[in-house]
Design a protein around this motif. Structure first.
Motif, PDB file in Angstrom:
ATOM      1  N   THR A  65       0.863  -1.186   0.000  1.00  0.00           N
ATOM      2  CA  THR A  65       0.000   0.000   0.000  1.00  0.00           C
ATOM      3  C   THR A  65       0.903   1.240   0.000  1.00  0.00           C
ATOM      4  N   PRO A  66       1.507   1.547  -1.128  1.00  0.00           N
ATOM      5  CA  PRO A  66       2.533   2.605  -1.159  1.00  0.00           C
ATOM      6  C   PRO A  66       2.038   3.978  -0.761  1.00  0.00           C
ATOM      7  N   ASN A  67       0.759   4.260  -0.959  1.00  0.00           N
ATOM      8  CA  ASN A  67       0.278   5.613  -0.679  1.00  0.00           C
ATOM      9  C   ASN A  67      -0.121   5.800   0.784  1.00  0.00           C
ATOM     10  N   ILE A  68      -0.719   4.788   1.379  1.00  0.00           N
ATOM     11  CA  ILE A  68      -0.912   4.845   2.831  1.00  0.00           C
ATOM     12  C   ILE A  68       0.449   4.906   3.510  1.00  0.00           C
ATOM     13  N   ASP A  69       1.400   4.164   2.961  1.00  0.00           N
ATOM     14  CA  ASP A  69       2.765   4.175   3.502  1.00  0.00           C
ATOM     15  C   ASP A  69       3.402   5.562   3.391  1.00  0.00           C
ATOM     16  N   ARG A  70       3.035   6.343   2.364  1.00  0.00           N
ATOM     17  CA  ARG A  70       3.554   7.714   2.225  1.00  0.00           C
ATOM     18  C   ARG A  70       3.163   8.561   3.432  1.00  0.00           C
ATOM     19  N   ILE A  71       1.942   8.394   3.892  1.00  0.00           N
ATOM     20  CA  ILE A  71       1.494   9.140   5.079  1.00  0.00           C
ATOM     21  C   ILE A  71       2.293   8.701   6.291  1.00  0.00           C
ATOM     22  N   ALA A  72       2.446   7.382   6.439  1.00  0.00           N
ATOM     23  CA  ALA A  72       3.184   6.843   7.578  1.00  0.00           C
ATOM     24  C   ALA A  72       4.643   7.314   7.578  1.00  0.00           C
ATOM     25  N   HIS A 338       0.714  22.904  -3.410  1.00  0.00           N
ATOM     26  CA  HIS A 338       1.529  23.509  -2.353  1.00  0.00           C
ATOM     27  C   HIS A 338       0.790  23.558  -1.010  1.00  0.00           C
ATOM     28  N   LEU A 339       0.052  22.496  -0.729  1.00  0.00           N
ATOM     29  CA  LEU A 339      -0.715  22.416   0.513  1.00  0.00           C
ATOM     30  C   LEU A 339      -0.108  21.451   1.528  1.00  0.00           C
ATOM     31  N   THR A 340       0.841  20.665   1.107  1.00  0.00           N
ATOM     32  CA  THR A 340       1.343  19.576   1.937  1.00  0.00           C
ATOM     33  C   THR A 340       1.921  20.050   3.266  1.00  0.00           C
ATOM     34  N   GLU A 341       2.705  21.117   3.227  1.00  0.00           N
ATOM     35  CA  GLU A 341       3.440  21.536   4.430  1.00  0.00           C
ATOM     36  C   GLU A 341       2.531  22.106   5.516  1.00  0.00           C
ATOM     37  N   ASN A 342       1.328  22.499   5.158  1.00  0.00           N
ATOM     38  CA  ASN A 342       0.422  23.047   6.178  1.00  0.00           C
ATOM     39  C   ASN A 342      -0.878  22.259   6.242  1.00  0.00           C
ATOM     40  N   THR A 343      -0.793  20.961   6.001  1.00  0.00           N
ATOM     41  CA  THR A 343      -2.000  20.130   6.043  1.00  0.00           C
ATOM     42  C   THR A 343      -1.763  18.867   6.857  1.00  0.00           C
ATOM     43  N   ILE A 344      -2.613  18.661   7.838  1.00  0.00           N
ATOM     44  CA  ILE A 344      -2.646  17.386   8.572  1.00  0.00           C
ATOM     45  C   ILE A 344      -3.368  16.387   7.682  1.00  0.00           C
ATOM     46  N   VAL A 345      -2.801  15.203   7.541  1.00  0.00           N
ATOM     47  CA  VAL A 345      -3.481  14.122   6.827  1.00  0.00           C
ATOM     48  C   VAL A 345      -3.562  12.912   7.755  1.00  0.00           C
ATOM     49  N   ILE A 346      -4.768  12.431   7.954  1.00  0.00           N
ATOM     50  CA  ILE A 346      -4.977  11.209   8.735  1.00  0.00           C
ATOM     51  C   ILE A 346      -5.632  10.181   7.830  1.00  0.00           C
ATOM     52  N   TYR A 347      -5.094   8.977   7.837  1.00  0.00           N
ATOM     53  CA  TYR A 347      -5.786   7.854   7.207  1.00  0.00           C
ATOM     54  C   TYR A 347      -6.145   6.855   8.289  1.00  0.00           C
ATOM     55  N   MET A 348      -7.392   6.395   8.265  1.00  0.00           N
ATOM     56  CA  MET A 348      -7.818   5.370   9.212  1.00  0.00           C
ATOM     57  C   MET A 348      -9.010   4.607   8.657  1.00  0.00           C
ATOM     58  N   SER A 349      -9.205   3.420   9.159  1.00  0.00           N
ATOM     59  CA  SER A 349     -10.418   2.666   8.870  1.00  0.00           C
ATOM     60  C   SER A 349     -11.417   2.914   9.992  1.00  0.00           C
ATOM     61  N   ASP A 350     -12.677   2.611   9.738  1.00  0.00           N
ATOM     62  CA  ASP A 350     -13.669   2.795  10.799  1.00  0.00           C
ATOM     63  C   ASP A 350     -13.568   1.728  11.876  1.00  0.00           C
ATOM     64  N   GLN A 351     -12.843   0.661  11.603  1.00  0.00           N
ATOM     65  CA  GLN A 351     -12.478  -0.341  12.601  1.00  0.00           C
ATOM     66  C   GLN A 351     -11.576  -1.357  11.922  1.00  0.00           C
TER      67      GLN A 351
END
Length: 520
Positions: A65-72, A338-351
């Motif tokens: 999952t390369p893109n979820i891994d990008r967040i991590a 140009h939003l990355t540096e000032n944006t919180i990104v959370i990925y999660m499942s509902d469970q």
């Protein structure tokens, strides 16, 4: 002359103070804009039923999952993230309100309807100047409130050519595959938003919810992979009465047509009916040869159960592939704009979700695969890249964390805790215990249950359908196979955990659980 001079001086004085007034207003406006600019944008991506076991950031060998891994990699992987109630709608209500199900009123998917009049972190952010939006799966049985914009799937939504409910009270059908469409609609809103304001955007994906129907381009992606059977696939549920009574077994309860697309003549599944001719042609070209091969093999017993497991995994992971790809599109959009540096990104499942462990699919239990959820978070400048967190965090913590990040006061009735001190305060101490309560008493025959988890132990109280206790030593029994409740030598720890359970019930004001404990 004196009158004229006096009038002139008064006019000058008025003009001077007028200029000062407007300068003051301008400075205040500039300060407000500067303060607003410092506040982070927020993007929360919520998937449905996505197991941490299927995410490479969590060490999965099932798929990448390369893109979820990008967040991590850009932030933190929460290795001990959990939910308060492991089912779709209630989890979303907890995320919105920062309160347990007994307080926000949405306890189950069968009888609950979210009361949108109550407070939420979204309403607090909107009142403080944020733009707010929710796009995609909502699943709370009522219209969203507190959002500047929303466009949601009705109910569970459809994988192909889905309908969307719109703010004007209408409904529109959009051609395509749902994960792609949700991302398209997301980017459209981001393009059109008022760019002078910070924003909080929730992206609700349908994937990977049952019936795990992949995009046509992903069908067959894992067909050359034979997945190892979980070591407890043939669990006999000894000394676990609730587990013995469930109806979520891959072998016995997973349906050949509805779940695995092995359709009989005249049989259709709802989403398949929505396919256009080109989509249906690709569907048939993929699944019909599989069905013909199955028919020729005359499988039964364990051989059929294991065939079903392989088929389930291939569809589930193929569906997750599109989910991850579209998460990548979201991240790419932030980068390009140009939003990355000032944006919180959370990925999660509902469970969490079962991928064959104990022979199961679905969720609901306080057992780890269901109770624990994937959650990764990126917050540039606050969370160091590639952080691994072993602190207990929960979905009830999302609301206060977002308010904390946005410098908005956290309402006193929110029951979650901000996670930010775990990253900016070396003396911060996370939870030692977590409380859980699942209420639904219907689908999959899973008994209602509540309990407490500590760093080492887990105590569960089942009620209604099954009336008993379970105790697990997670240090020595990670698979929760050996129920220690009532066994000699565990009297002291059982008493300590029951005492802690009562403290948690009082802390979260769970009168339903308190009533159960007073009954014989």
């Amino acid at each position: 002359m004196r009158i004229t001079k006096t009038l002139f001086n008064n006019s000058l004085r008025s003009a001077f103070f007028g200029v000062l007034f407007f300068v003051h207003l301008a400075e205040a406006d500039a300060q407000q804009k500067a303060q607003t600019a410092k506040r982070p944008n927020i993007v929360i991506i919520i998937s449905d039923d996505h197991a941490y076991q299927a995410i490479s950031a969590y060490g999965s060998k099932l798929m990448q999952t390369p893109n979820i891994d990008r967040i991590a990699k850009g932030g933190v992987t929460f290795n001990k993230a959990y939910v308060t109630n492991s089912i779709c709608g209630p989890s979303r209500a907890v995320i919105l309100t920062g309160k347990y199900s007994n307080k926000n009123g949405f306890k189950d998917n069968e009888n609950s309807r979210f009361n949108g009049d109550q407070d939420s972190f979204i309403k607090q952010l909107k009142a403080s100047g944020y733009l707010t939006a929710w796009i995609g799966k909502w699943h709370l049985e009522s219209q969203p409130q507190g959002f500047d914009y929303w466009e949601i799937l009705p109910g569970q939504g459809s994988y192909y050519n889905p309908d969307f409910l719109t703010m004007d009270g209408g409904k529109k059908k959009v051609e395509g595959y749902v994960s792609n469409i949700v991302e398209d609609e997301t980017e459209s809103w981001l393009d059109k938003r008022d760019k002078s304001k910070p924003f909080c955007l929730v992206i609700g994906h349908k994937a990977t919810h049952r019936t795990w129907l992949p995009d046509t381009c992903d069908m067959g992606r894992f067909d050359k992979t034979t997945f190892p059977l979980p070591h407890d696939f043939y669990d006999n549920y000894a000394n676990r009465i609730a587990a013995q009574q469930q109806e979520m077994s891959i072998a016995k309860d997973m349906q050949m047509g509805y779940d695995l697309k092995m359709l009989q003549p005249g049989e259709e599944e709802g989403t398949i009916n929505r396919m256009n001719a080109a989509q249906r042609q690709k569907f048939d070209a993929y699944y019909k040869p599989i069905q013909a091969d199955l028919k020729a093999r005359h499988l039964s017993g364990n051989a059929l159960a294991e065939w079903k497991y392989q088929r389930y995994m291939r569809d589930y992971l193929s569906t997750a592939t599109s989910l991850d790809r579209n998460i990548g599109r979201t991240l790419d959009y932030l980068d390009k704009n140009h939003l990355t540096e000032n944006t919180i990104v959370i990925y999660m499942s509902d469970q969490g979700f079962y991928l064959g462990e104990h022979g199961w699919f679905d969720k609901r239990w306080m057992y780890e695969e269901s109770f624990r959820t994937p959650m990764v978070m990126r917050y540039p400048g606050v969370i160091k890249p590639e952080t691994k967190s072993e602190d207990f965090v929960m979905n009830v913590d999302i609301a206060p964390t977002m308010l904390d990040a946005a410098k908005v006061a956290i309402p006193k009735d929110m029951q979650g805790e901000s996670m930010l001190p775990l990253f900016n305060n070396k003396k911060a101490k996370g939870r030692d215990e977590m409380y859980y309560h699942y209420y639904e008493n219907g689908e999959h025959a899973v008994s209602p249950q509540f309990g407490v988890r500590t760093k080492r132990y887990k105590l569960i109280r089942f009620y209604k359908r099954v009336n008993n206790w379970e105790l697990y030593d997670l240090q020595n029994d990670k698979g929760e196979m050996n129920n220690l409740y009532g066994k000699k030598g565990y009297e002291k720890i059982t008493a300590e955990l029951k005492n802690e359970l009562n403290k948690q019930i009082d802390k979260y004001q769970d009168d339903d659980a308190k009533l159960v404990l007073t009954q014989k």
